[in-house]
Design a protein around this motif. Structure first.
Motif, short mmCIF file in Angstrom:
data_model
loop_
_atom_site.label_atom_id
_atom_site.label_comp_id
_atom_site.label_asym_id
_atom_site.label_seq_id
_atom_site.Cartn_x
_atom_site.Cartn_y
_atom_site.Cartn_z
N LEU A 83 -20.01 42.61 121.11
CA LEU A 83 -20.19 43.30 119.84
C LEU A 83 -19.32 44.54 119.86
N TYR A 84 -18.71 44.83 118.74
CA TYR A 84 -17.93 46.06 118.60
C TYR A 84 -18.72 46.96 117.66
N THR A 85 -18.94 48.18 118.11
CA THR A 85 -19.77 49.12 117.36
C THR A 85 -18.99 50.38 117.04
N TYR A 86 -19.47 51.08 116.03
CA TYR A 86 -18.88 52.36 115.63
C TYR A 86 -19.91 53.44 115.91
N ASN A 87 -19.47 54.53 116.49
CA ASN A 87 -20.36 55.64 116.76
C ASN A 87 -19.54 56.93 116.81
N ILE A 88 -20.21 58.02 116.48
CA ILE A 88 -19.62 59.36 116.62
C ILE A 88 -20.37 60.05 117.74
N LYS A 89 -19.66 60.45 118.77
CA LYS A 89 -20.27 61.15 119.90
C LYS A 89 -19.60 62.50 120.04
N GLY A 90 -20.39 63.52 120.21
CA GLY A 90 -19.82 64.85 120.39
C GLY A 90 -19.00 65.28 119.21
N ASN A 91 -17.77 65.73 119.48
CA ASN A 91 -16.90 66.24 118.43
C ASN A 91 -15.84 65.25 117.97
N ASP A 92 -15.94 63.97 118.42
CA ASP A 92 -14.92 63.02 117.97
C ASP A 92 -15.17 62.67 116.50
N ASN A 93 -14.25 61.98 115.90
CA ASN A 93 -14.35 61.63 114.48
C ASN A 93 -14.83 60.20 114.26
N GLY A 94 -15.27 59.55 115.32
CA GLY A 94 -15.76 58.18 115.25
C GLY A 94 -14.85 57.24 116.01
N ASP A 95 -15.43 56.49 116.93
CA ASP A 95 -14.67 55.59 117.78
C ASP A 95 -15.31 54.21 117.81
N ILE A 96 -14.59 53.26 118.38
CA ILE A 96 -15.06 51.89 118.52
C ILE A 96 -15.53 51.69 119.96
N TYR A 97 -16.71 51.10 120.07
CA TYR A 97 -17.34 50.84 121.37
C TYR A 97 -17.53 49.34 121.52
N GLU A 98 -17.81 48.92 122.76
CA GLU A 98 -18.02 47.51 123.03
C GLU A 98 -19.33 47.33 123.79
N SER A 99 -20.09 46.31 123.39
CA SER A 99 -21.34 45.96 124.04
C SER A 99 -21.27 44.48 124.40
N VAL A 100 -21.76 44.14 125.59
CA VAL A 100 -21.68 42.76 126.09
C VAL A 100 -23.06 42.12 126.04
N TYR A 101 -23.11 40.86 125.62
CA TYR A 101 -24.35 40.10 125.54
C TYR A 101 -24.88 39.86 126.96
N LEU A 102 -26.16 40.22 127.19
CA LEU A 102 -26.78 40.03 128.50
C LEU A 102 -27.77 38.87 128.50
N ASN A 103 -28.64 38.80 127.49
CA ASN A 103 -29.59 37.70 127.35
C ASN A 103 -30.10 37.64 125.91
N ASP A 104 -31.08 36.80 125.63
CA ASP A 104 -31.53 36.55 124.25
C ASP A 104 -31.85 37.80 123.44
N THR A 105 -32.30 38.86 124.07
CA THR A 105 -32.70 40.04 123.31
C THR A 105 -31.97 41.31 123.71
N THR A 106 -31.07 41.24 124.66
CA THR A 106 -30.48 42.46 125.21
C THR A 106 -28.95 42.41 125.21
N TRP A 107 -28.38 43.52 124.79
CA TRP A 107 -26.94 43.76 124.89
C TRP A 107 -26.75 44.99 125.76
N SER A 108 -25.62 45.08 126.44
CA SER A 108 -25.35 46.25 127.28
C SER A 108 -25.22 47.49 126.42
N LYS A 109 -25.39 48.64 127.05
CA LYS A 109 -25.16 49.90 126.37
C LYS A 109 -23.68 49.96 125.98
N PRO A 110 -23.37 50.30 124.73
CA PRO A 110 -21.97 50.34 124.30
C PRO A 110 -21.14 51.37 125.09
N THR A 111 -19.93 50.96 125.42
CA THR A 111 -18.98 51.85 126.08
C THR A 111 -17.71 51.92 125.25
#
Length: 172
Positions: A83-111
């Motif tokens: 999954l590709y996600t959008y998030n604003i962290k700190g003082n950035d203007n918004g970046d694209i993150y990636e999360s990997v499918y782990l199992n039926d209900t869980t995805w990794s924390k986006p990086t």
């Protein structure tokens, strides 16, 4: 509000962006502090599954991804395991993150995506080619033809994204 739906290849899992009463943290001010009177809801990601009757199940928040900030679904790999996600962290203007499918209900924390896609400017949407070797993304970085331009990036051997190219004035 519900928008930006993405499904896996078998179309039995759908992830989308949601903003409303079920948003994590409820109404919050610009400092991400609860503010029921003047606050606003932030974006969260929801997931739903197609059941044996071919109906979609009640959507549930993606707890492993959602934070009290904006967490928007902006893309999914063609095989449905990223999954590709959008998030604003700190003082950035918004970046694209990636999360990997782990199992039926869980995805990794986006990086944050590795490499040159994210910059100090806004990056807010992405699509990755079927072979996974080229990403097309939107950015407001300096040097574009408009406010938000579409760029491409090539996947490097180390898993990072490099070779940023503006798609030019015909597209932008």
């Amino acid at each position: 509000m519900e928008y930006s739906p993405f499904t896996n290849p078998t179309e039995d899992v759908m992830v989308y962006t949601y903003m409303g009463e079920r948003s994590m943290g409820g109404k919050m001010n610009h400092n991400k502090k609860p503010d029921a009177k003047n606050g606003r809801y932030y974006e969260d990601m929801m997931i739903s599954y197609r059941d044996s009757n071919n109906a979609w199940t009640e959507p549930k928040p993606l707890k492993s991804i959602n934070t009290k900030s904006n967490d928007a679904c902006v893309g999914m790999s063609t095989n449905g395991d990223h999954l590709y996600t959008y998030n604003i962290k700190g003082n950035d203007n918004g970046d694209i993150y990636e999360s990997v499918y782990l199992n039926d209900t869980t995805w990794s924390k986006p990086t944050p995506l590795k490499g040159y896609i994210n910059s100090e400017y806004w990056e807010g949407s992405i699509a990755v080619s079927i072979d996974g070797q080229t990403a097309y993304f939107s950015s407001q970085r300096v040097g574009g033809f408009g406010g938000s331009d579409i760029y491409s990036a090539k996947l490097q051997k180390d898993g990072s994204w490099g070779e940023i190219t503006n798609l030019g004035p015909e597209i932008n």
